[in-house]
Design an enzyme around this catalytic site. Structure first.
Site, PDB file in Angstrom:
ATOM      1  CG  MET A 274      -1.959  -1.084   1.252  1.00 39.23           C
ATOM      2  SD  MET A 274      -3.120  -0.947  -0.136  1.00 39.23           S
ATOM      3  CE  MET A 274      -3.859   0.637   0.212  1.00 39.23           C
ATOM      4  NE  ARG A 275       6.913   2.404   2.148  1.00 40.44           N
ATOM      5  CZ  ARG A 275       7.276   1.203   2.544  1.00 40.44           C
ATOM      6  NH1 ARG A 275       7.548   0.273   1.639  1.00 40.44           N
ATOM      7  NH2 ARG A 275       7.348   0.901   3.812  1.00 40.44           N
ATOM      8  CB  ALA A 276       2.300   2.380  -4.744  1.00 35.04           C
TER       9      ALA A 276
END
Length: 671
Positions: A274-276
Site C-alpha cells: 500500500m506504500r504506492a
C-alpha cells in the site's frame, strides 16, 4: 566553502526538478531516486536543492537538531525545554559509498571512554541529517550493511544504536535522495521501495539546449559567486514559492474521487503493498499546493503516478523501471466513465484525458512470457571416430529467447576471502560479526575495545595510573577481526556453438544462465560473459557490476558453428588474469555452460583438456553446467569438470534441492 550551482540555472530536467521541489514542499513524500547516465546534472541539481530549503528552528546546543516547539523526549542530549530556539540553514548530509557503520549511525566515543572512563555517544550522519537531506551519490553501490541501516531508519524515523555497551535512540527523519547510473547495477527492491519518487534523466539531444548547458557551466566555473548572484532573484522566487506551498499544504483537499483514482491506478499496475497509494496521495497533494490550489485534480493524480509508480510496478527480473503512459491514460479514462455512470451527480472533477506533464516514466516491456514450445528436445549428433561427435551445424542461427528464470541455491567460492562486501562467499571484512582480535597491521580501523582493555590492564600499576582513566599505549591496541560475506566475480563461459543451437535447448540454457545472473545481482557480484562458437571466443561483456547488461547480451546471443571449447577457456583465463590486476582481492567463480563437445582444429578434445588443467593450476573455483540431453550421453561435460577440478551439474539439478550438495562438493575438491 564551495558555492553551489543555482537550482534555477539547471537547464531542462523538468521531472527531476519537479520531484525535488515536491519533496521540499512535503518531505512526507519520501525522497527521490534519480536514475540516469553520467554527466546529466543529477548531483548538481540535488546539491543545489539545499540552498532553496527554508531554515529550520533547532534547540541550541542539541547535536540531534531537536525542534524547540516539540523536542524529542528521548533525545540523548535532552530533556529540552520548549522555546523559540535558533534558526539555521537546512543541512544536506552526504553519505559516501564507502562509509563505515560507525560513521553512519554513530558509536562509542573511544577517546572519552579510555581517558575518562565514561560511556559517551558520538553521533553519526543519521543524526546530522535529521530534519534535512541525506544524499547518497551512486546509491546502488552502497554496501548492504549500510543499506540495512538506512532501511531501518527510514521505516521507523529513528536510529537505534546498540553496540559496545552503548544503547541510544534518537530521531532520524530525513529526505532521502539518491542518484545512480543503472549501467553499474540496480538497487535492492527493499531500498528501491523506500524512495517516494523516481525520475529518469538523460542528456538532451537538442543542440540549442546542449549549447546552453555548456554556456552556463563555463560561466559558473569562471566566476561561481558572480554567476550565483545573477540567478539570485530566481532563487528567491522559488524559495518563496516553496514556503507558500508549505503553508497551503494543510488546506489542500484530497477528495474521495481522487483517492479512488489513485487506488484504481495502483491496482491496474499491480504494485505490491500500500506504500504506492500513500505516496501517490501525498505527491498529488503536494502538486496541488505547488500549483497554488486547494483541490487535487485529475492531472495531479496522473503526474503523481508518473513519479511514484515506475519503480514499484510488478515487473520481470532485469526489466528497467518504467510506466506505460497509454495504459495510465486508459485506466484514468475508464475510471472516469465508471464514476460518471455510477455517480453522475458527483462534483469531484474526473479526468477527461488531459495532457499532463510527462517524462516520469518510460514504456513497459512487452510480454515475453511465451517461450518456444514443442519440437524436438535438441539435435543429437552422431559420434564419429574416437567417440568425438560431429558438429550439428555450421551456419549461424537467430537468437532465441530465454525461458523463465528460476531460483537457484547459492554457489560459493571455498575458503575465506578478503574481497568487497557482498552476499556470496565467506570473507574477512570490515563489517560483519566479530570473530576475534589481533594486533593491527598498519592503521587501526576497527578497535576491539575489550581486547584493548584486557591488553592494557596488567600494566596499569607499572605505568603509574592514578585517576579513573586507563593508561593505554599503542602496543595495547587490538584490531577487531570480523567475518561477513563478499561479492565475487562470476564469469560465465557459454557455449554458443551449433551443438547447443536447438531452439528449446538453447532457450533452457539461457534461462539457466539468466537465473544465475539474477542470483549474482542479489548477491552483489560482478559478472562477465565469454562466448565461444565457430573458430574463436569473444568477450561479450567484460567484468562489470551491471548484471542487467549481461542479461541483455545473453538475450541477443546468436548460435551456430563449431565448438572451440579450448579457445573459450583460454579467453576466460585471460579475462581473469587482467581482472586480478585491477581487483586482486575479488575471488572468481567460473561457470562453464556447455555440453562438453569440442570440435574444430587438430585434437580439439585434448586441447580443451590442457586448457582446463591450466585453470585447475590457477586454483580458480569452477562449476560446469552440463547441457547434454537426449538418450545418448557421452559425459564430456563431467569429464571437463574433473579436469577443471570443479563440479558438474545438469540443468535439472540446477533447479533441484540436490544442488545443495554441489557447494559441498566444490569445497571438498578445493580442500
Amino acid at each position: 566553502m564551495t558555492t553551489p550551482f543555482p537550482f534555477t540555472a539547471v537547464v531542462g530536467q523538468d521531472d527531476l526538478r519537479l520531484a525535488l521541489l515536491l519533496n521540499a514542499v512535503s518531505p512526507a513524500v519520501g525522497g527521490v531516486l534519480v536514475r540516469g547516465e553520467k554527466g546529466t546534472a543529477k548531483s548538481t541539481a540535488v546539491r543545489a536543492l539545499s540552498a532553496l530549503l527554508p531554515e529550520v528552528a533547532v534547540v541550541p546546543g542539541c547535536r540531534f537538531s531537536c525542534d524547540p516547539v516539540a523536542p524529542d523526549p528521548a533525545c540523548p542530549d535532552g530533556p529540552h525545554e520548549t522555546g523559540p530556539g535558533a534558526q539555521r540553514p537546512a543541512r544536506m548530509v552526504e553519505l559516501p559509498v564507502g562509509a563505515s557503520e560507525d560513521r553512519l549511525v554513530g558509536a562509542l566515543d573511544i577517546e572519552r571512554a579510555l581517558a575518562e572512563g565514561v560511556k559517551a555517544f558520538e553521533p553519526g550522519l543519521l543524526a546530522d541529517a535529521h530534519r534535512g537531506i541525506l544524499y547518497v551519490d551512486e546509491v546502488n553501490l552502497l554496501h548492504d550493511h549500510l543499506v540495512d541501516l538506512l532501511l531501518d531508519a527510514a521505516a521507523m524515523g529513528a536510529s537505534y544504536v546498540e553496540r559496545e555497551g552503548v544503547s541510544v535512540r534518537h530521531a532520524a527523519r530525513f529526505l532521502l535522495v539518491g542518484t545512480m547510473n543503472p549501467e553499474e547495477g540496480e538497487l535492492r527492491p527493499q531500498l528501491l521501495d523506500r524512495f517516494g519518487l523516481t525520475v529518469e534523466v538523460a542528456a538532451s539531444r537538442e543542440p540549442d539546449q546542449r549549447v546552453e548547458v555548456v554556456r552556463r557551466r563555463l560561466a559558473y566555473d569562471d566566476d561561481p559567486a558572480g554567476f550565483t548572484e545573477r540567478w539570485a532573484d530566481e532563487e528567491s522566487s522559488v524559495r518563496a514559492r516553496i514556503i507558500a506551498a508549505r503553508a497551503l499544504l494543510p488546506s489542500v483537499r484530497l477528495g474521495d474521487g481522487a483517492l479512488r483514482q489513485i487506488a484504481a491506478t495502483c491496482a491496474a499496475f499491480e504494485v505490491d503493498g500500500m506504500r504506492a497509494d500513500i505516496v501517490m496521495a501525498r505527491t498529488a497533494t503536494a502538486l496541488a499546493a505547488w500549483a497554488g490550489r486547494t483541490d487535487v485534480l485529475a492531472e495531479d493524480v496522473r503526474q503523481a503516478a508518473l513519479l511514484a509508480l515506475p519503480h514499484r510496478r510488478r515487473r520481470n527480473p532485469f526489466d528497467a523501471p518504467g510506466l506505460d503512459e497509454n495504459k495510465l491514460d486508459d485506466t484514468l479514462e475508464e475510471f472516469a466513465e465508471q464514476e460518471q455512470e455510477q455517480s453522475p451527480e458527483d462534483d469531484d472533477p474526473g479526468p477527461d484525458g488531459p495532457d499532463g506533464p510527462g517524462g516520469g516514466g518510460g514504456q513497459s516491456p512487452e510480454d515475453d512470457s511465451d517461450s518456444p514450445q514443442g519440437g524436438d528436445t535438441g539435435a543429437q549428433p552422431e559420434a564419429g571416430e574416437g567417440g568425438q561427435p560431429q558438429p550439428s551445424g555450421s551456419g549461424e542461427q537467430q537468437p532465441v529467447r530465454a525461458s523463465e528464470p528460476f531460483r537457484t541455491k547459492a554457489l560459493s567460492v571455498p575458503g575465506i576471502g578478503e574481497g568487497a562486501a557482498g552476499r556470496r562467499s565467506r570473507a574477512r571484512t570490515e563489517h560483519g560479526r566479530t570473530t576475534g582480535a589481533r594486533r593491527p597491521q598498519g592503521a587501526l580501523t576497527k578497535l576491539h575495545l575489550a581486547a584493548t582493555v584486557q591488553a592494557a590492564a596488567p600494566h596499569q600499576l607499572a605505568r603509574g595510573r592514578a585517576g579513573r582513566g586507563l593508561v593505554v599505549r599503542r602496543d595495547d591496541l587490538r584490531q577487531a577481526t570480523r567475518e561477513g560475506r563478499e561479492g565475487n566475480l562470476v564469469l560465465f563461459v557459454v557455449d554458443a556453438s551449433g551443438s547447443m543451437a536447438a531452439r528449446q535447448r538453447m532457450s533452457a540454457v539461457k534461462g539457466a544462465v539468466l537465473s544465475l545472473l539474477l542470483d549474482a545481482y542479489q548477491r552483489r557480484d560482478k559478472v562477465g560473459l565469454v562466448t565461444f562458437r565457430g573458430s574463436a571466443a569473444d568477450v561479450a561483456l567484460p567484468p562489470t557490476s551491471s548484471v542487467d547488461a549481461a542479461a541483455v547480451r545473453l538475450e541477443s546471443l546468436p548460435t551456430g558453428g563449431r565448438t572451440p571449447l579450448a579457445a573459450g577457456l583460454l579467453k576466460a583465463r585471460d579475462v581473469l588474469r587482467v581482472e586480478r590486476l585491477r581487483d586482486p582481492a575479488r575471488r572468481a567463480l567460473v561457470v562453464v555452460v556447455t555440453d562438453g563437445r569440442a570440435t574444430g582444429g587438430p585434437e580439439p578434445v585434448a586441447l580443451a583438456g590442457r586448457a582446463a588443467r591450466l585453470f585447475a593450476a590457477d586454483g580458480v573455483a569452477s562449476v560446469v553446467v552440463d547441457c547434454e540431453s537426449g538418450p545418448v550421453r557421452l559425459g564430456l561435460a563431467r569429464q571437463l569438470a574433473g579436469e577443471l577440478d570443479g563440479t558438474a551439474v545438469t540443468l535439472d539439478e540446477l533447479r533441484a534441492d540436490s544442488i545443495a550438495g554441489l557447494v559441498k562438493d566444490v569445497q571438498r575438491r578445493a580442500a
